[in-house]
Design a protein around this motif. Structure first.
Motif, PDB file in Angstrom:
ATOM      1  N   SER A 203       0.454  12.733  -9.131  1.00  0.00           N
ATOM      2  CA  SER A 203      -0.333  14.179  -8.800  1.00  0.00           C
ATOM      3  C   SER A 203       0.672  15.004  -9.210  1.00  0.00           C
ATOM      4  O   SER A 203       0.406  16.094  -9.668  1.00  0.00           O
ATOM      5  CB  SER A 203      -0.742  14.021  -7.352  1.00  0.00           C
TER       6      SER A 203
ATOM      7  N   PHE B  12       5.805   4.120 -12.080  1.00  0.00           N
ATOM      8  CA  PHE B  12       5.627   5.690 -12.388  1.00  0.00           C
ATOM      9  C   PHE B  12       6.343   5.872 -13.906  1.00  0.00           C
ATOM     10  O   PHE B  12       5.876   6.977 -14.422  1.00  0.00           O
ATOM     11  CB  PHE B  12       6.476   6.459 -11.403  1.00  0.00           C
TER      12      PHE B  12
ATOM     13  N   VAL C  85       2.202   2.079  -3.396  1.00  0.00           N
ATOM     14  CA  VAL C  85       1.282   2.633  -4.221  1.00  0.00           C
ATOM     15  C   VAL C  85       1.017   4.243  -3.972  1.00  0.00           C
ATOM     16  O   VAL C  85       0.708   4.827  -4.734  1.00  0.00           O
ATOM     17  CB  VAL C  85      -0.227   1.741  -4.077  1.00  0.00           C
ATOM     18  N   GLU C  86       1.097   4.351  -2.592  1.00  0.00           N
ATOM     19  CA  GLU C  86       0.788   5.911  -2.101  1.00  0.00           C
ATOM     20  C   GLU C  86       1.598   6.804  -2.727  1.00  0.00           C
ATOM     21  O   GLU C  86       1.684   7.651  -3.150  1.00  0.00           O
ATOM     22  CB  GLU C  86       0.892   5.757  -0.364  1.00  0.00           C
ATOM     23  N   ARG C  87       3.102   6.181  -2.776  1.00  0.00           N
ATOM     24  CA  ARG C  87       4.121   6.861  -3.146  1.00  0.00           C
ATOM     25  C   ARG C  87       3.927   7.187  -4.786  1.00  0.00           C
ATOM     26  O   ARG C  87       4.173   8.319  -5.166  1.00  0.00           O
ATOM     27  CB  ARG C  87       5.556   6.245  -3.006  1.00  0.00           C
TER      28      ARG C  87
ATOM     29  N   LEU D 299       1.208   7.366  -6.332  1.00  0.00           N
ATOM     30  CA  LEU D 299      -0.078   8.192  -6.421  1.00  0.00           C
ATOM     31  C   LEU D 299       0.589   9.738  -6.209  1.00  0.00           C
ATOM     32  O   LEU D 299      -0.199  10.580  -6.915  1.00  0.00           O
ATOM     33  CB  LEU D 299      -0.834   7.712  -5.666  1.00  0.00           C
ATOM     34  N   LYS D 300       1.326   9.927  -5.255  1.00  0.00           N
ATOM     35  CA  LYS D 300       1.805  11.134  -5.084  1.00  0.00           C
ATOM     36  C   LYS D 300       2.484  11.629  -6.144  1.00  0.00           C
ATOM     37  O   LYS D 300       2.654  12.952  -6.501  1.00  0.00           O
ATOM     38  CB  LYS D 300       2.621  11.106  -3.635  1.00  0.00           C
ATOM     39  N   GLN D 301       3.551  10.899  -6.576  1.00  0.00           N
ATOM     40  CA  GLN D 301       4.363  11.001  -7.753  1.00  0.00           C
ATOM     41  C   GLN D 301       3.643  11.714  -8.878  1.00  0.00           C
ATOM     42  O   GLN D 301       3.837  12.620  -9.602  1.00  0.00           O
ATOM     43  CB  GLN D 301       5.474  10.036  -7.900  1.00  0.00           C
TER      44      GLN D 301
ATOM     45  N   LEU E 250      -2.675   4.857 -12.617  1.00  0.00           N
ATOM     46  CA  LEU E 250      -1.953   3.800 -11.907  1.00  0.00           C
ATOM     47  C   LEU E 250      -2.538   2.658 -12.184  1.00  0.00           C
ATOM     48  O   LEU E 250      -1.682   1.377 -12.430  1.00  0.00           O
ATOM     49  CB  LEU E 250      -1.574   4.026 -10.346  1.00  0.00           C
ATOM     50  N   ASN E 251      -3.844   2.470 -11.964  1.00  0.00           N
ATOM     51  CA  ASN E 251      -4.601   1.368 -11.906  1.00  0.00           C
ATOM     52  C   ASN E 251      -4.598   0.553 -13.344  1.00  0.00           C
ATOM     53  O   ASN E 251      -4.231  -0.672 -13.632  1.00  0.00           O
ATOM     54  CB  ASN E 251      -6.166   1.406 -11.740  1.00  0.00           C
TER      55      ASN E 251
ATOM     56  N   LEU F   8      -0.953  -1.032 -13.885  1.00  0.00           N
ATOM     57  CA  LEU F   8      -1.113  -2.352 -13.001  1.00  0.00           C
ATOM     58  C   LEU F   8      -1.602  -3.413 -13.977  1.00  0.00           C
ATOM     59  O   LEU F   8      -1.150  -4.502 -13.900  1.00  0.00           O
ATOM     60  CB  LEU F   8      -1.539  -2.253 -11.537  1.00  0.00           C
ATOM     61  N   MET F   9      -2.824  -3.226 -14.384  1.00  0.00           N
ATOM     62  CA  MET F   9      -3.513  -3.810 -15.063  1.00  0.00           C
ATOM     63  C   MET F   9      -2.638  -4.389 -16.274  1.00  0.00           C
ATOM     64  O   MET F   9      -2.924  -5.582 -16.676  1.00  0.00           O
ATOM     65  CB  MET F   9      -4.987  -3.348 -15.559  1.00  0.00           C
TER      66      MET F   9
ATOM     67  N   PRO G 183      -4.710  10.313 -11.061  1.00  0.00           N
ATOM     68  CA  PRO G 183      -3.542   9.413 -10.808  1.00  0.00           C
ATOM     69  C   PRO G 183      -4.141   8.108 -10.421  1.00  0.00           C
ATOM     70  O   PRO G 183      -3.293   7.036 -10.926  1.00  0.00           O
ATOM     71  CB  PRO G 183      -3.151  10.210  -9.336  1.00  0.00           C
ATOM     72  N   ASP G 184      -5.283   7.771  -9.796  1.00  0.00           N
ATOM     73  CA  ASP G 184      -5.752   6.461  -9.527  1.00  0.00           C
ATOM     74  C   ASP G 184      -5.978   5.688 -10.573  1.00  0.00           C
ATOM     75  O   ASP G 184      -5.274   4.660 -10.916  1.00  0.00           O
ATOM     76  CB  ASP G 184      -7.040   6.719  -8.471  1.00  0.00           C
TER      77      ASP G 184
ATOM     78  N   ASP H 231       0.738  -1.383   0.004  1.00  0.00           N
ATOM     79  CA  ASP H 231       0.022  -0.069   0.096  1.00  0.00           C
ATOM     80  C   ASP H 231       0.918   1.280   0.061  1.00  0.00           C
ATOM     81  O   ASP H 231       0.704   2.176  -0.491  1.00  0.00           O
ATOM     82  CB  ASP H 231      -0.774   0.026   1.253  1.00  0.00           C
TER      83      ASP H 231
END
Lengths: 208, 121
Positions: free
Chosen positions: A32, A80, A24-26, A28-30, A54-55, A58-59, A50-51, A21
């Motif tokens: 944004s 990223f 993923v947070e990092r 998302l921040k990058q 990233l999603n 990943l897919m 961003p969500d 998690d």
């Protein structure tokens, strides 16, 4: 008897280990921050957020549409970079018109509208087929100018121009030591951050 | 030249983003969103593995596996195999990773290991 893991098993094992998690947070921040910068400096506008970005990456990775080599780059860096590559593609195809930021609250909104209008009129009057130099070219030129004399920063920028993306690739291309790279990288980020608020002015002046 | 500049610009913007991210605060909303994305990816990978396992032919002879193992889910079998690997580090397992095995092969692998342990081999 032990079997040798396939490349797919190897990256999946690394994926299991590295996907947390916090990672993923990092990312998302990058993402944004990247979206904010690119929207400010270019005509491109983000349509996903961003969500979703990233999603989607990943897919694509899990579905085998993207290849990740864990020996070359860690998962965070790969995700990223892949997001940034998609944004680059969108920026390249974004409509080419002069952009005036509406995010800068310090600027008077009426003045911004006037500036944008002036720019469009000037462009129409110039009757040039070829649009102005792309804003990212102006940014890079300005960056090189500000970093003039700083051999380390210029070496990194040159390495980026040669498509080096990871730290290892930049170090390999420039021959810099780890400590020299780190110091130059930090200086480059400082120059770029200082340049950001001024880039709009540069673009407007260049177009006018 | 413009293409090269775009790549350079994006690389610089990425560097700035990585540094900026280090000073951004983490909020409960961001944590929730990050967890949802990570869970979604883990679920997707698990589903892909299940689908791949289901496609593979089985080498298992019917009736050779005890009912308790037959009743276990793939996740339970993997958990038990992992547990046995820790308890019996001296044992040589045929596979370092069981993810590529079908469900039936997984059951067979666990049956083999349990039998070996029971026999004291």
């Amino acid at each position: 008897m032990q079997t040798k893991d396939s490349p797919q098993q190897l990256w999946r094992t690394q994926f299991d280990k590295q996907l947390t998690d916090t990672l993923v947070e990092r990312v998302l921040k990058q993402t944004s921050s990247l979206i904010r910068q690119v929207q400010r400096d270019t005509p491109w506008r983000d349509q996903l957020g961003p969500d979703d970005r990233l999603n989607n990456i990943l897919m694509k990775l899990l579905d085998g549409k993207l290849n990740w080599d864990p020996d070359r780059v860690n998962l965070e860096g790969f995700l990223f970079w892949a997001i940034s590559r998609e944004i680059t593609h969108e920026v390249r195809h974004a409509k080419d018109f002069p952009h005036v930021s509406i995010d800068d609250e310090s600027r008077n909104q009426e003045r911004l509208a006037e500036e944008a209008s002036d720019v469009l009129v000037a462009q129409r009057e110039s009757k040039r087929e070829e649009p102005v130099e792309p804003c990212w070219s102006l940014f890079v030129r300005e960056m090189r100018m500000r970093a003039a004399g700083d051999v380390g920063v210029l070496a990194i920028v040159d390495a980026y121009a040669k498509r080096a993306t990871t730290r290892a690739e930049v170090m390999d291309l420039t021959g810099m030591s780890k400590s020299a790279y780190h110091a130059a990288y930090q200086r480059m980020v400082r120059v770029a951050k200082k340049l950001d608020p001024e880039i709009l002015e540069t673009i407007v002046q260049a177009i006018a | 030249m413009s293409e090269q500049d775009l790549d350079t610009y994006m690389a610089i913007a990425r560097a700035v983003a990585v540094e900026e991210a280090k000073t951004m605060p983490t909020t409960p909303d961001l944590q929730r969103r990050a967890h949802a994305i990570a869970e979604g990816a883990r679920d997707r990978l698990a589903a892909i593995r299940r689908a791949e396992r289901a496609k593979r032919p089985s080498n298992v002879v019917s009736g050779a596996i005890r009912d308790a193992i037959k009743a276990m889910s793939p996740a339970q079998i993997l958990g038990r195999l992992s547990e046995l690997r820790t308890i019996h580090p001296e044992m040589q397992f045929a596979h370092r990773s069981f993810e590529h095995l079908s469900d039936d092969d997984l059951r067979s692998a666990l049956e083999d290991v349990e039998s070996l342990i029971e026999r004291g081999d």
